[in-house]
Scaffold this active site. Structure first.
Site, PDB file in Angstrom:
ATOM      1  N   SER A  89       0.916  -1.329   0.072  1.00 13.14           N
ATOM      2  CA  SER A  89      -0.105   0.007  -0.030  1.00 13.14           C
ATOM      3  C   SER A  89       0.760   1.211  -0.054  1.00 13.14           C
ATOM      4  O   SER A  89       1.688   1.434   0.808  1.00 13.14           O
ATOM      5  CB  SER A  89      -0.919  -0.012   1.333  1.00 13.14           C
ATOM      6  OG  SER A  89      -1.600   1.391   1.279  1.00 13.14           O
ATOM      7  N   ARG A  91      -0.778   4.062   0.400  1.00  8.89           N
ATOM      8  CA  ARG A  91      -1.379   4.541   1.626  1.00  8.89           C
ATOM      9  C   ARG A  91      -0.768   4.747   3.021  1.00  8.89           C
ATOM     10  O   ARG A  91      -0.899   5.568   3.726  1.00  8.89           O
ATOM     11  CB  ARG A  91      -2.853   4.248   1.639  1.00  8.89           C
ATOM     12  CG  ARG A  91      -3.750   5.095   2.445  1.00  8.89           C
ATOM     13  CD  ARG A  91      -5.216   4.607   2.553  1.00  8.89           C
ATOM     14  NE  ARG A  91      -5.828   5.104   3.465  1.00  8.89           N
ATOM     15  CZ  ARG A  91      -7.148   5.083   3.810  1.00  8.89           C
ATOM     16  NH1 ARG A  91      -7.559   3.834   3.631  1.00  8.89           N
ATOM     17  NH2 ARG A  91      -8.003   5.868   4.767  1.00  8.89           N
ATOM     18  N   ARG A 160      -7.882 -22.413 -14.259  1.00  8.76           N
ATOM     19  CA  ARG A 160      -8.660 -21.907 -15.361  1.00  8.76           C
ATOM     20  C   ARG A 160      -8.481 -20.415 -15.769  1.00  8.76           C
ATOM     21  O   ARG A 160      -8.360 -19.969 -16.776  1.00  8.76           O
ATOM     22  CB  ARG A 160     -10.404 -21.846 -14.996  1.00  8.76           C
ATOM     23  CG  ARG A 160     -11.260 -21.471 -16.257  1.00  8.76           C
ATOM     24  CD  ARG A 160     -12.641 -21.771 -15.874  1.00  8.76           C
ATOM     25  NE  ARG A 160     -13.633 -21.548 -16.865  1.00  8.76           N
ATOM     26  CZ  ARG A 160     -14.936 -21.784 -17.025  1.00  8.76           C
ATOM     27  NH1 ARG A 160     -15.480 -22.279 -15.952  1.00  8.76           N
ATOM     28  NH2 ARG A 160     -15.623 -21.743 -18.152  1.00  8.76           N
ATOM     29  N   ARG A 169      -1.792 -12.541 -21.695  1.00  8.85           N
ATOM     30  CA  ARG A 169      -0.681 -11.648 -21.342  1.00  8.85           C
ATOM     31  C   ARG A 169       0.732 -12.531 -21.810  1.00  8.85           C
ATOM     32  O   ARG A 169       1.731 -11.911 -21.922  1.00  8.85           O
ATOM     33  CB  ARG A 169      -0.590 -11.488 -19.990  1.00  8.85           C
ATOM     34  CG  ARG A 169      -1.981 -11.061 -19.325  1.00  8.85           C
ATOM     35  CD  ARG A 169      -2.297  -9.713 -19.870  1.00  8.85           C
ATOM     36  NE  ARG A 169      -3.126  -8.882 -19.288  1.00  8.85           N
ATOM     37  CZ  ARG A 169      -3.704  -7.584 -19.332  1.00  8.85           C
ATOM     38  NH1 ARG A 169      -3.019  -6.848 -20.059  1.00  8.85           N
ATOM     39  NH2 ARG A 169      -4.779  -7.323 -18.768  1.00  8.85           N
TER      40      ARG A 169
END
Length: 226
Positions: A89, A91, A160, A169
């Site tokens: 984070s 933050r 999956r 990707r």
């Protein structure tokens, strides 16, 4: 970039085959898991992969620790909504000693572009640190931090979703950094479930490219299942 496979479902191929076989078996999953012959496991997996009945693949999952990737990458990564993520984070973590960044090769190979990049990063990070020193909360000072800022993230995907992730990707058209991540992840999971991940990757390894007019024109070699 550092990618580590933290853990995964034990014996994932047997777990998947057990879940699939249970639909038609007179015995329970525990007994199937213990007694199903290896040739039967492969036969069931072959049916699953060829038929496209992929719900059973969701019974096996993998968790990765990824360090040294950019926020530009993780913004793309979290679009895979069926996966689970926990990210370092900005933050709550205060980067008082500087911010590591990911520099694209297209910038690094140019002295002029690299200098411009470094200057902009340094300016943003210095301003960020001055805001912290002035008492601005980290959650507000972070607005100055660039997409290039390095991050750490934990990723969990079932098989999956992993196959879907690799299809999108690992493709040559994917952005270079997340493509590198995807191939690293595929290299880690393939030895644990070689049959399931045999032809994992972009669509061209299994057949025709699905990118249409956006194709890169440079397909990977095709993989043929037994």
């Amino acid at each position: 970039m550092h990618v580590e496979l933290l853990y995964h479902t034990p014996n994932p191929e047997r777990a998947i085959a057990t879940a699939a076989r249970l639909c038609y078996a007179p015995v329970g999953a525990s007994e199937l898991m213990e007694t199903m012959p290896e040739d039967r496991v492969k036969s069931v997996l072959s049916t699953i992969m060829k038929s496209g009945h992929f719900s059973t693949l969701e019974h096996a999952s993998y968790t990765f620790a990824v360090d040294g990737v950019s926020r530009a990458l993780t913004h793309q990564l979290v679009r895979h909504r069926l996966a689970s993520f926990n990210q370092q984070s900005q933050r709550y973590v205060k980067f008082k000693n500087g911010v590591d960044v990911v520099k694209p090769q297209s910038i690094a190979q140019s002295e002029e572009a690299s200098a411009l990049f470094d200057q902009a990063i340094q300016s943003a990070v210095e301003a960020y640190q001055k805001l912290l020193e002035a008492g601005v909360p980290a959650e507000d000072a972070r607005y100055l931090l660039p997409n290039a800022a390095e991050s750490k993230i934990v990723i969990t995907m079932n098989v999956r979703e992993l196959l879907h992730f690799f299809e999108l990707r690992c493709c040559n058209r994917a952005q270079w950094e997340i493509r590198e991540l995807a191939w690293n992840m595929l290299e880690l999971v393939r030895p644990t479930a070689p049959f399931v991940f045999m032809d994992a990757g972009p669509s061209c390894v299994r057949g025709a490219c699905t990118e249409g007019k956006m194709t890169c024109g440079n397909p990977y070699p095709k993989v043929v299942r037994d």
